[in-house]
Scaffold this active site. Structure first.
Site, PDB file in Angstrom:
ATOM      1  N   HIS A  62       0.837  -1.197   0.000  1.00 35.17           N
ATOM      2  CA  HIS A  62       0.000   0.000   0.000  1.00 35.17           C
ATOM      3  C   HIS A  62       0.870   1.245   0.000  1.00 35.17           C
ATOM      4  O   HIS A  62       2.010   1.234   0.441  1.00 35.17           O
ATOM      5  CB  HIS A  62      -0.970   0.013   1.181  1.00 35.17           C
ATOM      6  CG  HIS A  62      -0.327   0.021   2.534  1.00 35.17           C
ATOM      7  ND1 HIS A  62       0.291  -1.093   3.085  1.00 35.17           N
ATOM      8  CD2 HIS A  62      -0.208   1.004   3.451  1.00 35.17           C
ATOM      9  CE1 HIS A  62       0.748  -0.794   4.278  1.00 35.17           C
ATOM     10  NE2 HIS A  62       0.466   0.483   4.528  1.00 35.17           N
ATOM     11  N   HIS A  86       0.709   5.352   1.026  1.00 35.08           N
ATOM     12  CA  HIS A  86       0.021   6.429   1.734  1.00 35.08           C
ATOM     13  C   HIS A  86       0.085   7.687   0.881  1.00 35.08           C
ATOM     14  O   HIS A  86       1.158   8.062   0.408  1.00 35.08           O
ATOM     15  CB  HIS A  86       0.710   6.736   3.067  1.00 35.08           C
ATOM     16  CG  HIS A  86       0.652   5.645   4.062  1.00 35.08           C
ATOM     17  ND1 HIS A  86      -0.273   5.636   5.081  1.00 35.08           N
ATOM     18  CD2 HIS A  86       1.414   4.533   4.211  1.00 35.08           C
ATOM     19  CE1 HIS A  86      -0.078   4.548   5.823  1.00 35.08           C
ATOM     20  NE2 HIS A  86       0.941   3.867   5.308  1.00 35.08           N
TER      21      HIS A  86
END
Length: 139
Positions: free
Chosen positions: A101, A103
């Site tokens: 992932h 941010h």
């Protein structure tokens, strides 16, 4: 981590609710529940890979494309003055969910969020050419 136990896999599958920002066949983006700053978004690969280094390049590029677009929208629509785009690899680097992932953290004047990079106190004892040589060997 096994996909069936992965928090992000459960979010992608709709087993856990999220505030979705974007979705296509490969990428899912949703607001981070911590909201370090307003609009803090997580952009994740739909297929489970443990981290950035384990993700195939074509998929990593798709995730980064979406992260870029969300960062642009943060500035245009939320009035952010800048954006931090970051990903962590492994526990030592701050990774807490072992699913790739990115941010996207909108930055606002006086938002109080701090990412601080400090000069290594032992800099004079580091052999930068030797470190560069070791990295090159791994490429």
């Amino acid at each position: 981590m096994n996909e069936k136990d992965c928090l992000f896999c459960k979010i992608i599958q709709g087993e856990i609710p999220s505030s979705k920002v974007y979705e296509d066949d490969d990428v899912y983006a949703f607001l981070d529940i911590s909201q370090v700053t307003p609009g803090h978004t997580l952009v994740v690969s739909k297929k489970h890979y443990d981290n950035f280094l384990a993700t195939p390049k074509d998929l990593m590029h798709k995730v980064m494309d979406v992260a870029q677009r969300i960062g642009q929208a943060d500035i245009l629509m939320l009035g952010a003055r800048g954006v931090n785009i970051l990903t962590n690899v492994n526990k030592e680097a701050g990774q807490s969910i072992f699913h790739f992932h990115v941010h996207v953290i909108p930055r606002y004047q006086s938002d109080g969020f701090i990412i601080e990079m400090k000069t290594n106190k032992d800099l004079e004892n580091l052999n930068l050419p030797a470190i560069a040589s070791e990295i090159k060997k791994g490429l």
